[in-house]
Design a protein around this motif. Structure first.
Motif, PDB file in Angstrom:
ATOM      1  N   THR A 133      33.228  37.295  38.219  1.00 21.04           N
ATOM      2  CA  THR A 133      34.461  37.822  37.647  1.00 21.04           C
ATOM      3  C   THR A 133      34.514  37.566  36.142  1.00 21.04           C
ATOM      4  N   PHE A 134      34.085  36.381  35.731  1.00 17.96           N
ATOM      5  CA  PHE A 134      34.031  36.038  34.306  1.00 17.96           C
ATOM      6  C   PHE A 134      33.084  36.996  33.579  1.00 17.96           C
ATOM      7  N   PHE A 135      31.908  37.197  34.162  1.00 17.55           N
ATOM      8  CA  PHE A 135      30.896  38.049  33.532  1.00 17.55           C
ATOM      9  C   PHE A 135      31.398  39.482  33.377  1.00 17.55           C
ATOM     10  N   GLU A 136      32.043  39.993  34.436  1.00 15.41           N
ATOM     11  CA  GLU A 136      32.535  41.372  34.397  1.00 15.41           C
ATOM     12  C   GLU A 136      33.523  41.577  33.261  1.00 15.41           C
ATOM     13  N   LEU A 187      31.581  35.860  24.608  1.00 19.00           N
ATOM     14  CA  LEU A 187      32.041  34.607  25.200  1.00 19.00           C
ATOM     15  C   LEU A 187      33.253  34.071  24.438  1.00 19.00           C
ATOM     16  N   VAL A 188      33.174  34.109  23.123  1.00 15.08           N
ATOM     17  CA  VAL A 188      34.296  33.652  22.282  1.00 15.08           C
ATOM     18  C   VAL A 188      35.535  34.494  22.563  1.00 15.08           C
ATOM     19  N   HIS A 189      35.348  35.799  22.636  1.00 19.27           N
ATOM     20  CA  HIS A 189      36.463  36.732  22.849  1.00 19.27           C
ATOM     21  C   HIS A 189      37.193  36.416  24.148  1.00 19.27           C
ATOM     22  N   LEU A 190      36.454  36.187  25.222  1.00 24.14           N
ATOM     23  CA  LEU A 190      37.098  35.940  26.511  1.00 24.14           C
ATOM     24  C   LEU A 190      37.794  34.590  26.539  1.00 24.14           C
ATOM     25  N   PHE A 191      37.168  33.555  25.998  1.00 27.24           N
ATOM     26  CA  PHE A 191      37.830  32.250  25.922  1.00 27.24           C
ATOM     27  C   PHE A 191      39.160  32.368  25.179  1.00 27.24           C
ATOM     28  N   ARG A 192      39.140  33.113  24.078  1.00 26.19           N
ATOM     29  CA  ARG A 192      40.351  33.251  23.268  1.00 26.19           C
ATOM     30  C   ARG A 192      41.428  34.025  24.033  1.00 26.19           C
ATOM     31  N   LYS A 193      41.040  35.114  24.677  1.00 26.34           N
ATOM     32  CA  LYS A 193      42.002  35.930  25.413  1.00 26.34           C
ATOM     33  C   LYS A 193      42.635  35.152  26.568  1.00 26.34           C
ATOM     34  N   PHE A 194      41.827  34.399  27.284  1.00 24.81           N
ATOM     35  CA  PHE A 194      42.311  33.729  28.489  1.00 24.81           C
ATOM     36  C   PHE A 194      43.180  32.519  28.182  1.00 24.81           C
ATOM     37  N   TRP A 195      42.768  31.710  27.216  1.00 24.18           N
ATOM     38  CA  TRP A 195      43.433  30.428  26.984  1.00 24.18           C
ATOM     39  C   TRP A 195      44.400  30.414  25.804  1.00 24.18           C
ATOM     40  N   MET A 196      44.196  31.283  24.812  1.00 24.35           N
ATOM     41  CA  MET A 196      44.923  31.130  23.560  1.00 24.35           C
ATOM     42  C   MET A 196      45.988  32.197  23.313  1.00 24.35           C
ATOM     43  N   GLU A 197      45.788  33.400  23.778  1.00 29.91           N
ATOM     44  CA  GLU A 197      46.711  34.483  23.451  1.00 29.91           C
ATOM     45  C   GLU A 197      47.835  34.562  24.482  1.00 29.91           C
ATOM     46  N   PRO A 198      48.921  35.275  24.170  1.00 28.71           N
ATOM     47  CA  PRO A 198      50.021  35.408  25.140  1.00 28.71           C
ATOM     48  C   PRO A 198      49.515  35.934  26.484  1.00 28.71           C
ATOM     49  N   TYR A 199      50.192  35.534  27.533  1.00 27.11           N
ATOM     50  CA  TYR A 199      49.762  35.883  28.888  1.00 27.11           C
ATOM     51  C   TYR A 199      49.588  37.386  29.072  1.00 27.11           C
ATOM     52  N   ASP A 200      48.464  37.775  29.694  1.00 30.22           N
ATOM     53  CA  ASP A 200      48.169  39.167  30.024  1.00 30.22           C
ATOM     54  C   ASP A 200      47.567  39.157  31.424  1.00 30.22           C
ATOM     55  N   PRO A 201      48.201  39.843  32.401  1.00 31.38           N
ATOM     56  CA  PRO A 201      47.728  39.776  33.787  1.00 31.38           C
ATOM     57  C   PRO A 201      46.312  40.286  33.998  1.00 31.38           C
ATOM     58  N   GLN A 202      45.781  41.069  33.060  1.00 29.56           N
ATOM     59  CA  GLN A 202      44.427  41.594  33.262  1.00 29.56           C
ATOM     60  C   GLN A 202      43.370  40.496  33.275  1.00 29.56           C
ATOM     61  N   TRP A 203      43.732  39.299  32.760  1.00 31.38           N
ATOM     62  CA  TRP A 203      42.755  38.204  32.724  1.00 31.38           C
ATOM     63  C   TRP A 203      42.913  37.228  33.886  1.00 31.38           C
ATOM     64  N   ASP A 204      43.831  37.496  34.802  1.00 31.14           N
ATOM     65  CA  ASP A 204      44.144  36.544  35.860  1.00 31.14           C
ATOM     66  C   ASP A 204      42.921  36.139  36.700  1.00 31.14           C
ATOM     67  N   GLY A 205      42.043  37.071  36.989  1.00 29.09           N
ATOM     68  CA  GLY A 205      40.934  36.778  37.897  1.00 29.09           C
ATOM     69  C   GLY A 205      39.691  36.257  37.237  1.00 29.09           C
ATOM     70  N   VAL A 206      39.737  35.934  35.962  1.00 33.18           N
ATOM     71  CA  VAL A 206      38.539  35.556  35.208  1.00 33.18           C
ATOM     72  C   VAL A 206      37.801  34.377  35.852  1.00 33.18           C
ATOM     73  N   TYR A 207      38.557  33.365  36.269  1.00 32.30           N
ATOM     74  CA  TYR A 207      37.958  32.193  36.905  1.00 32.30           C
ATOM     75  C   TYR A 207      38.160  32.215  38.420  1.00 32.30           C
ATOM     76  N   ALA A 208      38.107  33.424  39.011  1.00 35.18           N
ATOM     77  CA  ALA A 208      38.300  33.602  40.451  1.00 35.18           C
ATOM     78  C   ALA A 208      39.619  32.965  40.903  1.00 35.18           C
ATOM     79  N   PHE A 209      40.620  33.070  40.039  1.00 44.55           N
ATOM     80  CA  PHE A 209      41.991  32.612  40.317  1.00 44.55           C
ATOM     81  C   PHE A 209      42.110  31.103  40.488  1.00 44.55           C
ATOM     82  N   LYS A 210      41.123  30.347  40.036  1.00 49.65           N
ATOM     83  CA  LYS A 210      41.298  28.875  40.010  1.00 49.65           C
ATOM     84  C   LYS A 210      42.369  28.508  38.983  1.00 49.65           C
ATOM     85  N   TYR A 211      42.403  29.257  37.858  1.00 42.33           N
ATOM     86  CA  TYR A 211      43.406  29.013  36.815  1.00 42.33           C
ATOM     87  C   TYR A 211      44.275  30.262  36.649  1.00 42.33           C
TER      88      TYR A 211
END
Length: 206
Positions: free
Chosen positions: A164-167, A182-206
């Motif tokens: 899911t992360f790779f996709e 890799l930098v782009h995804l880390f920033r989108k998931f952890w740093m930017e305002p919440y966006d549901p499109q990133w919910d499954g990045v870590y297989a919903f662990k986070y």
């Protein structure tokens, strides 16, 4: 004791450049709050409600056992992790309390935006690149799914998260992850305002 420039490195940085940003928990989406607290609880190994640097360093040390990297690359990764979490508010002596974790993340995110505006090096990119060097097991300058599985295993994330992360990260669909992706995804998931499109990045662990 509230976080400010006397006890938090990101606040110190912002105030030093004249940025008067203030934290308001109402600006943080409930899903982002949930994500961040889950992350804290993963790092708080002794469940005492405080994250300290020894607990932080447990994770890169786990990765060290799983990768075929040089001592220099591993030490660079460990130093990057230490620097990153210091700027995220984990003080060397006092650590960081759970109740301050969300604010510490948000002020760090603002500090990253300020660094970007000023053309200064990104700490997210520093950490991501250090991980990248260690994960690139075959030395081809990219990271594939199998190499990404190592990171998931090291950080106690389900293996399916590698897919899911790779996709999400492989924006150019090359079948390999390059550093900016890799930098782009880390920033989108952890740093930017919440966006549901990133919910499954870590297989919903986070």
């Amino acid at each position: 004791m509230p976080l400010d420039e006397t006890n938090n490195e990101s606040y110190r940085y912002l105030r030093s450049v004249g940025n008067k940003w203030k934290f308001n928990v109402e600006d943080v989406h409930p899903k982002m709050l949930e994500r961040l607290y889950k992350r804290f609880d993963t790092f708080d190994l002794d469940t005492d409600g405080k994250m300290n640097m020894d607990e932080i360093m447990y994770w890169p040390d786990r990765m060290r056992q799983l990768v075929n990297a040089t001592d220099e690359q591993v030490e660079k990764m460990r130093e990057a992790v230490r620097t990153f979490f210091f700027h995220k508010g984990v003080e060397p002596v006092d650590g960081l309390k759970r109740e301050d974790w969300v604010e510490a993340n948000r002020v760090f995110a603002e500090a990253e935006r300020e660094r970007e505006r000023r053309g200064e090096p990104s700490l997210i990119a520093m950490l991501s690149n250090a991980y990248y060097d260690v994960l690139d097991d075959d030395g081809d300058g990219t990271v594939d799914v199998d190499e990404l599985k190592t990171m998931m295993k090291a950080f106690d994330v389900p293996q399916e998260a590698a897919y899911t992360f790779f996709e999400k990260a492989d924006t150019d669909k090359s079948g390999k992850l390059e550093r900016p992706e890799l930098v782009h995804l880390f920033r989108k998931f952890w740093m930017e305002p919440y966006d549901p499109q990133w919910d499954g990045v870590y297989a919903f662990k986070y």
